[in-house]
Design an enzyme around this catalytic site. Structure first.
Site, mmCIF file in Angstrom:
data_model
loop_
_atom_site.group_PDB
_atom_site.id
_atom_site.type_symbol
_atom_site.label_atom_id
_atom_site.label_comp_id
_atom_site.label_asym_id
_atom_site.label_seq_id
_atom_site.Cartn_x
_atom_site.Cartn_y
_atom_site.Cartn_z
ATOM 1 N N SER C 13 38.339 42.336 46.025
ATOM 2 C CA SER C 13 37.539 42.103 47.240
ATOM 3 C C SER C 13 36.031 42.062 46.978
ATOM 4 O O SER C 13 35.235 42.238 47.901
ATOM 5 C CB SER C 13 37.837 43.140 48.333
ATOM 6 O OG SER C 13 39.137 42.958 48.845
ATOM 7 N N ASP C 37 45.123 36.634 39.237
ATOM 8 C CA ASP C 37 46.062 36.303 40.318
ATOM 9 C C ASP C 37 47.050 35.224 39.885
ATOM 10 O O ASP C 37 48.250 35.349 40.110
ATOM 11 C CB ASP C 37 45.306 35.823 41.567
ATOM 12 C CG ASP C 37 44.667 36.980 42.327
ATOM 13 O OD1 ASP C 37 44.897 38.147 41.953
ATOM 14 O OD2 ASP C 37 43.926 36.719 43.288
#
Lengths: 183, 183, 183, 183
Positions: C13, C37
């Site tokens: 984040s 990811d």
């Protein structure tokens, strides 16, 4: 009287979503679609996680829901029925975890609307086939498909049933669309 | 009387969705959320593409909608209001492409419900900042953010306005939640 | 010698993904992007769940990885470096859970390639701001942002650092792009 | 010698992705997966849109790719092969738009690696069935499935072929896994 609402019921990985997309493509009028997935998406994130008043999916694929979930879902059902009364055609993609009791909840939301013509569709899928498809999707908790395959249909009354075990979604959607046109 | 419905209005990439998720986390009661994105997802795929009775996003980010879209959206709005009347608390994440006329459509759906307490929230964002965020998202048609930044607020009356240009979503959500609690 | 590889490191984040998308838009040449990811997405589903040789995200946001994960990740890193040697420009979006040790793993994959010009970029974000953004995303385990905000930078050496706490992703991307052009 | 790389080739909507997820679940060792979808995701957004050096999907489902796309894809292929050489087991999910020429490109990336044992798998699906599935997915440009169903297999040599027209993904995956174990 023309059908304005189609309620599909079937277990996880039975192929309902694909049928709904095909139905929307097959039917000449525009139909909206809502269902348990879009309802769950509308909840606060905490109710989709460990909150015991929300929805919990256990490690074995069992699903349990709490008081808050049921109360909000009841209000949601009334809202969907109001959309239909306001003129929208709607296809519902649902999982009757409570079998006949779940169907009864929709009937209650429909009220005395014997006037509101609904088509009830059962979406069947062999438990083993659904479990294999669940594995192939890769994004579901293993066990949901098998756990729900039969339970969701217990005591439910349909106008039409389709079986996705050996029939493609498009063919199932065409059977449903034919039924809608006939009326 | 306690607020049961919050309607957020702001342009594309103004940060509404993040504010909604924060609001759902901040508010102690469970609030459902719906909006123009979830409405568009409920449409047949052909209405999200080149169909001129659906919704079309031009290469410059301009958005136009057709007759069928407007009719279904009106029915959808009535359904949402019915959910609130049935007891659900609902946050709406909307883009008033028609400015004051769009607000008027919601007022019409709310009916004589001067009884139904709604909080109208404007979500502002500097046009240039929104355009930069649009680029950073990478999944939007460039131009929507700038085209909508001011137009959507024209003539709209709010109970509260937040500006995400230099304030994080969480802080905006907290300001809105404080307003809800105060009432 | 022109930079062919950009390695961004920052906590969950911190805004790396947005910076990467902006960078791909800002840089005139086409750059591919890969990262932790996309690596995790390439793993068998069982390694993203409870498998202790894969990756586990604890309820408090702590992340732990097993032997199989580390071995596959090492091979993946070598493959990425080979893509760069074969002529592709690549931006990496990584989280150095091991701080300096993680940077060392990339250096090992780069080999004696003192010849292969890499730009090391630190993406900082105040712990509290990152935690608020994590809440606003709604799809992350709460706690990851705060847990990683500082740890991932420990002992890491950068060519350039950006801070997303009060700077938009586009501005951070432009600073990085300027650095690439200068070389 | 044990197989370390499996290359699946089939048209759009032939069911490759589901087979890959099942394969990853069936095979006891951890296998990574990459493919044309993950490659396209790694490109700058502008190359997935109207850029004529990227990839363009025409209204009739036809796919064309430009010079930049081909150059980056060649580097990507070399990187994937390097991952395998570094010890990773990899399943590729590809669409050989160029038929035999596409297979030749992989062979070139594999180099003289007659030493690197690859399993070539053809994933067939009747054109009409694939077109129906494409409609049921709702997120694909109509026409891709039919356009690619046969073309992608022209002149390609396989170790094994599966047909998803009447066989579930799990069964196809098991047939492939059996072949891997046998070697």
């Amino acid at each position: 009287m023309a059908i304005q609402m189609i309620i599909l019921n079937g277990g996880s990985s039975s192929g309902k979503s694909r049928i709904v997309r095909c139905l929307q493509a097959e039917l000449p009028d525009p139909w909206l679609t809502f269902g348990c997935d879009s309802f769950v998406d509308s909840l606060p994130a905490r109710m989709r996680e460990a909150d015991d008043d929300g929805i919990v999916i256990a490690a074995d694929g069992g699903v349990s829901v709490g008081e808050d979930f049921l109360a909000l879902e009841a209000a949601w059902r009334e809202g969907i029925v109001a959309m239909v009364r306001a003129g929208a055609r709607v296809v519902i993609d649902d999982v009757f975890l409570g079998g006949a009791a779940s169907q009864q909840r929709w009937r209650k939301a429909l009220g005395e609307a014997a006037d509101l013509p609904v088509l009830w569709v059962g979406v069947r899928c062999d438990s083993a086939v659904a479990a294999d498809r669940e594995a192939a999707r890769g994004d579901r908790v293993p066990g949901m498909a098998a756990a729900q395959a039969d339970v969701v249909h217990e005591g439910v009354v349909y106008d039409l049933e389709v079986d996705t075990s050996h029939t493609e979604s498009v063919a199932c959607a065409r059977a449903i669309a034919a039924h809608v046109h006939r009326r």
